[in-house]
Design an enzyme around this catalytic site. Structure first.
Site, PDB file in Angstrom:
ATOM      1  N   ASP A 175      42.879 -35.811   9.477  1.00  0.00           N
ATOM      2  CA  ASP A 175      41.557 -35.398   8.527  1.00  0.00           C
ATOM      3  C   ASP A 175      41.295 -33.770   8.688  1.00  0.00           C
ATOM      4  O   ASP A 175      41.439 -33.273   7.846  1.00  0.00           O
ATOM      5  CB  ASP A 175      40.604 -35.473   9.218  1.00  0.00           C
ATOM      6  CG  ASP A 175      39.391 -35.106   8.825  1.00  0.00           C
ATOM      7  OD1 ASP A 175      38.771 -35.840   7.661  1.00  0.00           O
ATOM      8  OD2 ASP A 175      38.472 -33.874   9.616  1.00  0.00           O
ATOM      9  N   LYS A 217      42.316 -31.006   5.054  1.00  0.00           N
ATOM     10  CA  LYS A 217      41.692 -29.606   5.331  1.00  0.00           C
ATOM     11  C   LYS A 217      42.787 -27.840   4.697  1.00  0.00           C
ATOM     12  O   LYS A 217      42.708 -27.465   4.090  1.00  0.00           O
ATOM     13  CB  LYS A 217      40.871 -30.131   6.288  1.00  0.00           C
ATOM     14  CG  LYS A 217      39.594 -31.354   6.050  1.00  0.00           C
ATOM     15  CD  LYS A 217      38.395 -30.444   7.097  1.00  0.00           C
ATOM     16  CE  LYS A 217      37.620 -31.581   6.631  1.00  0.00           C
ATOM     17  NZ  LYS A 217      37.338 -32.098   8.687  1.00  0.00           N
ATOM     18  N   GLY A 259      28.144 -34.111   7.568  1.00  0.00           N
ATOM     19  CA  GLY A 259      27.130 -34.515   8.235  1.00  0.00           C
ATOM     20  C   GLY A 259      26.214 -34.486   6.682  1.00  0.00           C
ATOM     21  O   GLY A 259      26.995 -34.441   6.044  1.00  0.00           O
TER      22      GLY A 259
END
Ligand code: HSE
Length: 389
Positions: free
Chosen positions: A182, A186, A283
């Site tokens: 992950d 990025k 989130g």
């Protein structure tokens, strides 16, 4: 602006709620999974979105298939795309940028890297007037939550991961978080934006799957803690380097101060100096807030975050800019038998059947190659860059 949304999960629902409460946006359709249509604004048919009169489609589905098919079809149909999907952009960002350019439409993806943190849009601007020497940082909330919980709360890896999952930080398959994939995705996005290069295949990646309570015990004795950091940058030769690895950092360093699921994205510009962006990297509302900023940018006329020059490239992690000292933990028997191949500068201690040592400065590639070789011979080891500052 007329907007449709692909996906109504954690992020998609947040985007829908935020768009509804912002004036100036008309929501046309929200694509949901089969069997999940519970309201009239939802559709289970992608064709309904493709054929509606939206100017902009926001993709929050995750995954590559069918996200790539759907986003390319929307661009071809004359709709702009905003995506929060790092797997999609890492795999097909250049294709989508080309399709968007061919059709004169926008393709933005701020929310795919760092949640609410505006690292990509800042790099987009900074790279036009400054030289970006390097960029990266703590880019994964799940692994930071695990490392911080193991360190400060004395939790086990498994319990900390279970909490991170329950709090909604982890990916659907958390091995992508734990293994560093992950963070790597990025870094791929940062590198595309800052350097016009999508690093492909030659990067070095080490996650936190091998960290133990004992590593934190020894790190603490050294006045340090452990974080997972991704970085890319330009070597003097002009070649790109890109990697992900644990870092042993002093307790008073910026990285050590990053607690819980918080991210710290950074870059160093030749003129700006070190820039740091700290905040919620995941989130519902943090990620949706980055998407809403992209919506505003599209309304203001921004079309792309990638330039036409962006190409796939092969990073080189063997240059002198990639030389680091490493903290290494190795089972004592392997340490004794392989001592000739390990560039030990100083043995720290022997504990719980393992030897802890600091290596001489070696390149990132050399350390990752050495670890792979030792593991091929059955060694159990953990390593982390030892930051001197
Ligand atoms: N699983 C990711 C994280 C979500 O923990 O940071 C945001 O990209």
């Amino acid at each position: 602006m007329k907007v449709s949304i692909l996906g109504h999960g954690i992020v998609g629902k947040g985007v829908w709620e935020m768009l509804r409460s912002n004036q100036g946006y008309e929501i046309r359709n929200v694509l949901v999974k089969k069997g999940e249509k519970t309201a009239s604004f939802m559709t289970e048919s992608f064709e309904t979105v493709l054929e509606d009169d939206s100017d902009l489609v926001i993709e929050c589905m995750g995954g590559i298939d069918p996200a790539f098919e759907f986003t390319s079809k929307c661009l071809e149909a004359g709709k702009s795309i905003i995506s929060s999907n790092k797997a999609l952009v890492a795999a097909h960002g250049i294709d989508l940028m080309n399709i968007a350019r061919r059709n004169g439409k926008a393709f933005l993806f701020s929310a795919a890297c760092g949640g609410a943190i505006p690292i990509l849009q800042n790099l987009c601007l900074a790279r036009r007037t400054d030289e970006i020497l390097w960029a990266g940082g703590i880019l994964n909330g799940t692994t930071n939550y695990i490392l911080d919980s193991m360190d400060r709360r004395g939790m086990s890896f498994e319990d900390a991961l279970a909490e991170a999952k329950a709090l909604g930080y982890a990916e659907f398959d958390p091995t992508a978080d734990i293994s560093g994939l992950d963070t790597l995705r990025k870094i791929m996005l940062i590198s595309m934006v800052a350097y016009d290069v999508l690093p492909n295949s030659d990067y070095n990646i080490e996650g936190i799957q091998n960290v133990s309570a004992l590593d934190f015990e020894v790190a603490k004795e050294l006045g340090c803690t452990i974080r997972l950091v991704g970085k890319c940058g330009l070597a003097e030769s002009g070649r790109l380097y890109a990697y992900v690895q644990p870092v042993l950092c002093d307790m008073d360093s910026a990285y050590s101060g990053i607690r819980s699921n918080i991210n710290l994205a950074r870059y160093e510009g030749k003129n700006s100096g070190l820039m740091s962006f700290m905040g919620q990297g995941a989130g519902r509302y943090p990620t949706a807030s980055a998407i809403l900023r992209d919506v505003t940018s599209v309304a203001d006329g921004q079309k792309q975050m990638l330039t036409e020059k962006c190409l796939v490239g092969f990073p080189y992690n063997n240059s002198k800019e990639c030389e680091r000292n490493y903290f290494i933990r190795l089972d004592a028997s392997t340490f004794a038998s392989q001592i000739g191949s390990i560039p030990v500068k100083k043995v720290i201690c022997e504990k719980g059947g393992s030897v802890f040592a600091i290596t001489e400065a070696v390149t990132v590639k050399a350390m990752h190659d050495l670890a792979a070789e030792l593991r091929r011979h059955g060694a159990k080891l953990f390593f982390a860059e030892k930051k001197e500052d």
